[in-house]
Scaffold this motif. Sequence first.
Motif, short mmCIF file in Angstrom:
data_model
loop_
_atom_site.label_atom_id
_atom_site.label_comp_id
_atom_site.label_asym_id
_atom_site.label_seq_id
_atom_site.Cartn_x
_atom_site.Cartn_y
_atom_site.Cartn_z
N UNK A 239 0.80 -1.23 0.00
CA UNK A 239 0.00 0.00 0.00
C UNK A 239 0.83 1.27 0.00
N UNK A 240 2.14 1.15 -0.17
CA UNK A 240 3.01 2.33 -0.19
C UNK A 240 2.75 3.15 -1.44
N UNK A 241 2.81 4.47 -1.28
CA UNK A 241 2.66 5.37 -2.42
C UNK A 241 3.98 5.46 -3.17
N UNK A 242 3.92 5.46 -4.49
CA UNK A 242 5.15 5.49 -5.28
C UNK A 242 4.88 6.05 -6.66
N UNK A 243 5.87 6.74 -7.22
CA UNK A 243 5.77 7.26 -8.59
C UNK A 243 6.34 6.28 -9.60
N UNK A 244 6.87 5.15 -9.12
CA UNK A 244 7.53 4.21 -10.03
C UNK A 244 6.89 2.82 -9.96
N UNK A 245 5.58 2.77 -9.80
CA UNK A 245 4.90 1.48 -9.74
C UNK A 245 4.96 0.77 -11.09
N UNK A 246 5.06 -0.54 -11.01
CA UNK A 246 5.06 -1.36 -12.23
C UNK A 246 3.87 -2.31 -12.18
N UNK A 247 3.13 -2.38 -13.30
CA UNK A 247 1.92 -3.21 -13.31
C UNK A 247 2.24 -4.63 -13.73
N UNK A 248 1.37 -5.52 -13.29
CA UNK A 248 1.50 -6.92 -13.67
C UNK A 248 1.46 -7.02 -15.20
#
Length: 414
Positions: free
Chosen positions: A32-41
């Motif tokens: 649940x951490x906020x991030x600008x570098x999330x990667x989707x499945x």
Amino acid sequence: MGWKKGSVIMKAEPFAHVIMQKYREDRCNFCLASSDTLKKCASCKKTWYCGVPCQKKDWKLHKMECPVMKRVPDTPTDSMRLFLRLVIRHMNGASSVNQEKDEKPCFRCFNDLMSHADKITSDRTRNSLFEVAHDFLRAYTHGLLSLPPSSVLLDIFGKMVINTFTIADESLQDVAVGIYNSPSILDHRCYPNAVASFEGRTVTVRAVTDIDSDSYEEVFLSYVDPLATIAERQEQLQQQYYFRCTCSRCSSDHIEKMMCSVEGGTEGDLAKVKACLDKVESMQKAQESSEKILETCDKCLSEITLPSTNVHLVRLIGKGFDAAIESQEFEKAFYLGIKNLKPYQTLHPAFSPCVGYMYANLGKLLLFLGKLHEAEMHLIKGLEIFSVSLGGSHFLVHQVQELLHQCQAELKES
């Protein structure tokens, strides 16, 4: 024996949880951490992670969820996805496993949770929701999962709707929903003696008053908004949990009279406030600017007179306060916030994080406005409340400590 004010009663990790749909591209679906570098499945393209470690931890569930998600044209609702995850966990044999092995002393498994399946069957609205959820699973898992019988699905569905926790982020904003086995043992009171807070997906329940007994039967959380009237609370508790509250707050009309009073004003003033609240909520849904929302609140507030504890007035001032913060109208925000401080203290339970948040926000505003002595007083009070209800390691505690240190440093220099 028992628990002292501020002490930890229990901690738990979720049996299953899902991030709210509106945050699924902004926060890691596992931690649940906020991030600008999330990667989707790469397969279903409907879940996002902050990194490989979280993706691997979530894979135990997502590997069975992923092919189902690929079939769904749009991302499922929060409740549908949580239902799917609970069914998968049941199919994996997790329902009978005690999860909090390292936590003391309450061991519960998903099978121990109440489902009220019989009440749901006779509840037209809830039963219709179950039929929709049931049809959703049958349609999108066909050929992928061998689902349990409908009676088992109803039991899982019941346990979900009765026991779901809303998970708040570091700023007390709701970002996810989940099922926690051990905390589900705790009953409700409108004036609770314990508070649940979250750090990531971990829930911690702390005592906010001294509790003499070490029995969980004497520990109470509030399931409902303390700013709701008795009628509103009873309706929500009956519809959501199938019981009627008989706690001291519901048995006495002292607080209720303050919440509903129009003394000094008129029923017409109350009608104006209610209409304005409806208008503001429509404006928020339409994503109108915070400046327009603040203007709407200001206009209504200038035309009416109601007691400060009238709950509809408190709600409207709260809307205006939030809009003023977003508009960077800090003097206006302080003016509105200070109007709600005493009503918040009166209407909320002891050591409510909501009251702590109000003190902290007012302290921050006063610091920005250069009113250092007042800022220090409000920040200290906010820190006192947060330290009891949220614990020393919570983000908000650290944030208020930093603001307080800044304030005290500026006081020394002045």
